[in-house]
Design a protein around this motif. Structure first.
Motif, mmCIF file in Angstrom:
data_model
loop_
_atom_site.group_PDB
_atom_site.id
_atom_site.type_symbol
_atom_site.label_atom_id
_atom_site.label_comp_id
_atom_site.label_asym_id
_atom_site.label_seq_id
_atom_site.Cartn_x
_atom_site.Cartn_y
_atom_site.Cartn_z
ATOM 1 N N MET A 159 0.823 -1.212 0.000
ATOM 2 C CA MET A 159 0.000 0.000 0.000
ATOM 3 C C MET A 159 0.857 1.260 0.000
ATOM 4 O O MET A 159 0.501 2.269 -0.622
ATOM 5 C CB MET A 159 -0.928 -0.018 1.213
ATOM 6 C CG MET A 159 -2.054 -1.038 1.102
ATOM 7 S SD MET A 159 -3.278 -0.865 2.422
ATOM 8 C CE MET A 159 -2.325 -1.377 3.836
ATOM 9 N N ALA A 160 1.995 1.194 0.703
ATOM 10 C CA ALA A 160 2.885 2.362 0.724
ATOM 11 C C ALA A 160 3.407 2.676 -0.672
ATOM 12 O O ALA A 160 3.446 3.847 -1.094
ATOM 13 C CB ALA A 160 4.050 2.113 1.683
ATOM 14 N N TRP A 161 3.792 1.645 -1.407
ATOM 15 C CA TRP A 161 4.270 1.880 -2.770
ATOM 16 C C TRP A 161 3.124 2.288 -3.701
ATOM 17 O O TRP A 161 3.305 3.072 -4.638
ATOM 18 C CB TRP A 161 4.993 0.644 -3.307
ATOM 19 C CG TRP A 161 6.416 0.567 -2.846
ATOM 20 C CD1 TRP A 161 6.966 -0.331 -1.977
ATOM 21 C CD2 TRP A 161 7.476 1.449 -3.236
ATOM 22 N NE1 TRP A 161 8.305 -0.070 -1.791
ATOM 23 C CE2 TRP A 161 8.643 1.019 -2.560
ATOM 24 C CE3 TRP A 161 7.567 2.559 -4.079
ATOM 25 C CZ2 TRP A 161 9.874 1.662 -2.705
ATOM 26 C CZ3 TRP A 161 8.777 3.205 -4.224
ATOM 27 C CH2 TRP A 161 9.916 2.746 -3.543
ATOM 28 N N ASP A 162 1.926 1.762 -3.438
ATOM 29 C CA ASP A 162 0.763 2.225 -4.200
ATOM 30 C C ASP A 162 0.526 3.708 -3.951
ATOM 31 O O ASP A 162 0.212 4.464 -4.886
ATOM 32 C CB ASP A 162 -0.487 1.425 -3.792
ATOM 33 C CG ASP A 162 -0.821 0.325 -4.779
ATOM 34 O OD1 ASP A 162 -0.469 0.475 -5.972
ATOM 35 O OD2 ASP A 162 -1.449 -0.668 -4.386
ATOM 36 N N ALA A 168 4.669 -1.262 -9.848
ATOM 37 C CA ALA A 168 5.534 -2.433 -9.970
ATOM 38 C C ALA A 168 6.064 -2.857 -8.603
ATOM 39 O O ALA A 168 6.037 -4.042 -8.239
ATOM 40 C CB ALA A 168 6.690 -2.133 -10.916
ATOM 41 N N SER A 169 6.543 -1.889 -7.821
ATOM 42 C CA SER A 169 7.034 -2.215 -6.485
ATOM 43 C C SER A 169 5.904 -2.714 -5.602
ATOM 44 O O SER A 169 6.069 -3.674 -4.838
ATOM 45 C CB SER A 169 7.698 -0.990 -5.843
ATOM 46 O OG SER A 169 8.858 -0.618 -6.555
ATOM 47 N N ALA A 170 4.742 -2.067 -5.698
ATOM 48 C CA ALA A 170 3.596 -2.489 -4.901
ATOM 49 C C ALA A 170 3.231 -3.935 -5.221
ATOM 50 O O ALA A 170 3.027 -4.754 -4.316
ATOM 51 C CB ALA A 170 2.407 -1.575 -5.156
ATOM 52 N N SER A 171 3.176 -4.263 -6.491
ATOM 53 C CA SER A 171 2.789 -5.618 -6.907
ATOM 54 C C SER A 171 3.757 -6.668 -6.392
ATOM 55 O O SER A 171 3.356 -7.775 -6.017
ATOM 56 C CB SER A 171 2.692 -5.698 -8.425
ATOM 57 O OG SER A 171 1.650 -4.869 -8.902
ATOM 58 N N SER A 172 5.049 -6.327 -6.358
ATOM 59 C CA SER A 172 6.031 -7.301 -5.887
ATOM 60 C C SER A 172 5.829 -7.602 -4.406
ATOM 61 O O SER A 172 5.975 -8.752 -3.970
ATOM 62 C CB SER A 172 7.451 -6.800 -6.143
ATOM 63 O OG SER A 172 7.760 -5.676 -5.328
ATOM 64 N N TRP A 173 5.467 -6.579 -3.611
ATOM 65 C CA TRP A 173 5.215 -6.810 -2.187
ATOM 66 C C TRP A 173 3.923 -7.588 -1.981
ATOM 67 O O TRP A 173 3.859 -8.491 -1.126
ATOM 68 C CB TRP A 173 5.183 -5.480 -1.439
ATOM 69 C CG TRP A 173 6.562 -4.960 -1.150
ATOM 70 C CD1 TRP A 173 7.177 -3.904 -1.749
ATOM 71 C CD2 TRP A 173 7.501 -5.481 -0.201
ATOM 72 N NE1 TRP A 173 8.441 -3.735 -1.231
ATOM 73 C CE2 TRP A 173 8.663 -4.686 -0.286
ATOM 74 C CE3 TRP A 173 7.465 -6.543 0.698
ATOM 75 C CZ2 TRP A 173 9.789 -4.925 0.516
ATOM 76 C CZ3 TRP A 173 8.574 -6.788 1.501
ATOM 77 C CH2 TRP A 173 9.720 -5.983 1.396
ATOM 78 N N TYR A 174 2.876 -7.278 -2.737
ATOM 79 C CA TYR A 174 1.631 -8.034 -2.593
ATOM 80 C C TYR A 174 1.860 -9.513 -2.924
ATOM 81 O O TYR A 174 1.342 -10.394 -2.234
ATOM 82 C CB TYR A 174 0.555 -7.465 -3.525
ATOM 83 C CG TYR A 174 0.050 -6.094 -3.156
ATOM 84 C CD1 TYR A 174 -0.296 -5.763 -1.848
ATOM 85 C CD2 TYR A 174 -0.103 -5.107 -4.143
ATOM 86 C CE1 TYR A 174 -0.769 -4.496 -1.529
ATOM 87 C CE2 TYR A 174 -0.584 -3.843 -3.825
ATOM 88 C CZ TYR A 174 -0.901 -3.541 -2.519
ATOM 89 O OH TYR A 174 -1.366 -2.292 -2.202
ATOM 90 N N LEU A 374 13.645 -0.785 0.947
ATOM 91 C CA LEU A 374 12.350 -1.463 0.942
ATOM 92 C C LEU A 374 11.697 -1.429 -0.441
ATOM 93 O O LEU A 374 10.484 -1.529 -0.569
ATOM 94 C CB LEU A 374 11.426 -0.797 1.968
ATOM 95 C CG LEU A 374 11.896 -0.874 3.417
ATOM 96 C CD1 LEU A 374 11.003 -0.035 4.330
ATOM 97 C CD2 LEU A 374 11.936 -2.312 3.910
ATOM 98 N N GLY A 375 12.542 -1.352 -1.472
ATOM 99 C CA GLY A 375 12.016 -1.301 -2.834
ATOM 100 C C GLY A 375 11.484 -2.636 -3.309
ATOM 101 O O GLY A 375 10.475 -2.690 -4.014
ATOM 102 N N THR A 376 12.145 -3.719 -2.944
ATOM 103 C CA THR A 376 11.731 -5.056 -3.367
ATOM 104 C C THR A 376 11.801 -6.010 -2.180
ATOM 105 O O THR A 376 12.611 -5.816 -1.258
ATOM 106 C CB THR A 376 12.635 -5.598 -4.503
ATOM 107 O OG1 THR A 376 14.005 -5.574 -4.053
ATOM 108 C CG2 THR A 376 12.502 -4.733 -5.751
ATOM 109 N N PRO A 377 10.993 -7.057 -2.196
ATOM 110 C CA PRO A 377 11.003 -8.039 -1.095
ATOM 111 C C PRO A 377 12.287 -8.850 -1.086
ATOM 112 O O PRO A 377 13.009 -8.912 -2.095
ATOM 113 C CB PRO A 377 9.810 -8.933 -1.410
ATOM 114 C CG PRO A 377 9.009 -8.225 -2.442
ATOM 115 C CD PRO A 377 9.958 -7.365 -3.193
ATOM 116 N N PRO A 378 12.604 -9.488 0.045
ATOM 117 C CA PRO A 378 13.759 -10.373 0.102
ATOM 118 C C PRO A 378 13.567 -11.554 -0.827
ATOM 119 O O PRO A 378 12.457 -11.935 -1.160
ATOM 120 C CB PRO A 378 13.788 -10.850 1.573
ATOM 121 C CG PRO A 378 12.867 -9.934 2.308
ATOM 122 C CD PRO A 378 11.882 -9.408 1.321
#
Length: 379
Positions: A159-162, A168-174, A374-378
């Motif tokens: 949600m923060a990236w949204d 793109a970043s938001a989708s990777s976290w979801y 915090l751009g992309t997940p681990p």
């Protein structure tokens, strides 16, 4: 509606079944069983079974007074914080969860500490507190892997990236969050993540339309419907009453005012009473817009004037900047339709200033999230 405590349907998630089995196995160790029962009550809360959870938590609170233990007390603080959060999106929730976090850290309860950090990250997003969000999200990701905490923090970061308008970043976290929730069999977490993702997508569509920018068509309505279907399949969710408001907002954008108005009339009072007053002003303006377009100009003017008063609250330092902009933009439209040129111009100017503030906030959030790694997940 949320599933009540009296509902005969048992939760079907693997996480519910796992907790039931662990509680049965721990019958000979009452202290361990009590902590597991708090965790099950929290799961009931997250599935919208407030009465069922409240009864269990009251019993466990009484037990904690007779047989005090730090681990039980810490879990109970988390449970009470979440009770406040789901009932009123606030109500002292953050303070109760901070207390649980402190107790967990002092007692070396790493899993509980990480879970508290994940919920505090979620609440920081709701409060638009980027510094706190970064602090707690970083703590979760630095801790040993825990699927429950991972799914929750992934939702917050998505949600923060949204909010920062980086899809793109938001989708990777979801996606990362869905894998974590699926690994635990936690249907409540998956339902919440689906709702949060759809909420942010719906708000993006609404705000783009109000700002006069080209954006996605409200065909995402089909996705909003899917939230309700998923909730029904898994046994309910904590705030299923919010889904109709998403639908109403998108119907308004689509121009289906006759369908949007009844949804707003039916669900907006409950949402405001339950702690969503911070967005209530812009939704009141949406309803005024619906009435203005269906010919009820008297009611439209009265409600627009009421929503205009809400601007005073929306202009507070802690408000959602995008909702402030949406409120002004919608009021400008309503007053223009009612031939109130002066009021329309005043709110139109205020909307432009608020959209500029919102754009600055988006840039700040993108920079803070990126600089914190915090751009992309681990992997």
């Amino acid at each position: 509606m949320s599933v009540s405590a009296a509902a005969p349907v048992k939760l079907r998630s693997r996480l519910a079944q796992k907790l039931d089995a662990e509680i049965a196995s721990a019958a000979a160790v009452p202290a361990r069983a009590a902590v597991l029962q708090v965790q099950r009550a929290i799961l009931w809360l997250r599935h919208g079974r407030e009465a069922e959870a409240r009864e269990e938590l009251n019993r466990l609170q009484a037990r904690a007074l007779v047989h005090p233990r730090v681990d039980l007390a810490a879990w109970l603080h988390l449970a009470e914080g979440l009770t406040a959060y789901f009932s009123a999106f606030g109500g002292g929730a953050r303070e109760r969860i901070r207390r649980a976090h402190v107790m967990a850290a002092a007692a070396g309860l790493k899993g509980l500490q990480s879970m508290c950090d994940a919920w505090l990250a979620q609440m920081a997003f709701v409060e638009r507190d980027i510094d706190s969000l970064v602090t707690h999200a970083t703590a979760v990701l630095a801790a040993p892997a825990d699927n429950g905490a991972a799914c929750r923090v992934a939702s917050a970061l998505g949600m923060a990236w949204d909010l920062a308008q980086d899809e793109a970043s938001a989708s990777s976290w979801y996606a990362w969050g869905r894998r974590a929730g699926s690994a635990d069999g936690d249907d409540a977490a998956l339902a919440a993540l689906l709702y949060n993702q759809m909420q942010m997508r719906a708000l993006r569509i609404r705000h783009a339309a109000l700002a006069g920018e080209p954006g996605e068509a409200p065909a995402v309505l089909l996705g909003v419907d899917s939230i309700g279907h998923f909730d029904d399949a898994v046994g309910g969710s904590a705030r299923a009453d919010l889904t109709p408001l998403l639908r109403a907002q998108l119907l308004t954008v689509q121009g289906d005012f006759a369908a949007a108005a009844p949804l707003l009339e039916a669900h907006l009072p409950e949402a405001i009473a339950a702690g969503l007053a911070r967005i209530g002003g812009s939704l009141l303006a949406d309803l005024a817009w619906c009435w203005a377009n269906t010919g009820d100009t008297t009611r439209a003017r009265a409600l627009a004037d009421q929503a205009a008063v809400e601007v005073l609250a929306e202009d507070s330092p802690h408000c959602d900047l995008d909702e402030r902009a949406a409120l002004h933009a919608r009021l400008a439209q309503v007053y223009a339709r009612l031939n109130e040129a002066g009021l329309a111009a005043r709110h139109g100017d205020a909307a432009q200033a608020a959209w500029a503030d919102d754009a600055a906030q988006r840039r700040l959030w993108a920079a803070r999230l990126s600089s914190a790694g915090l751009g992309t997940p681990p992997r």
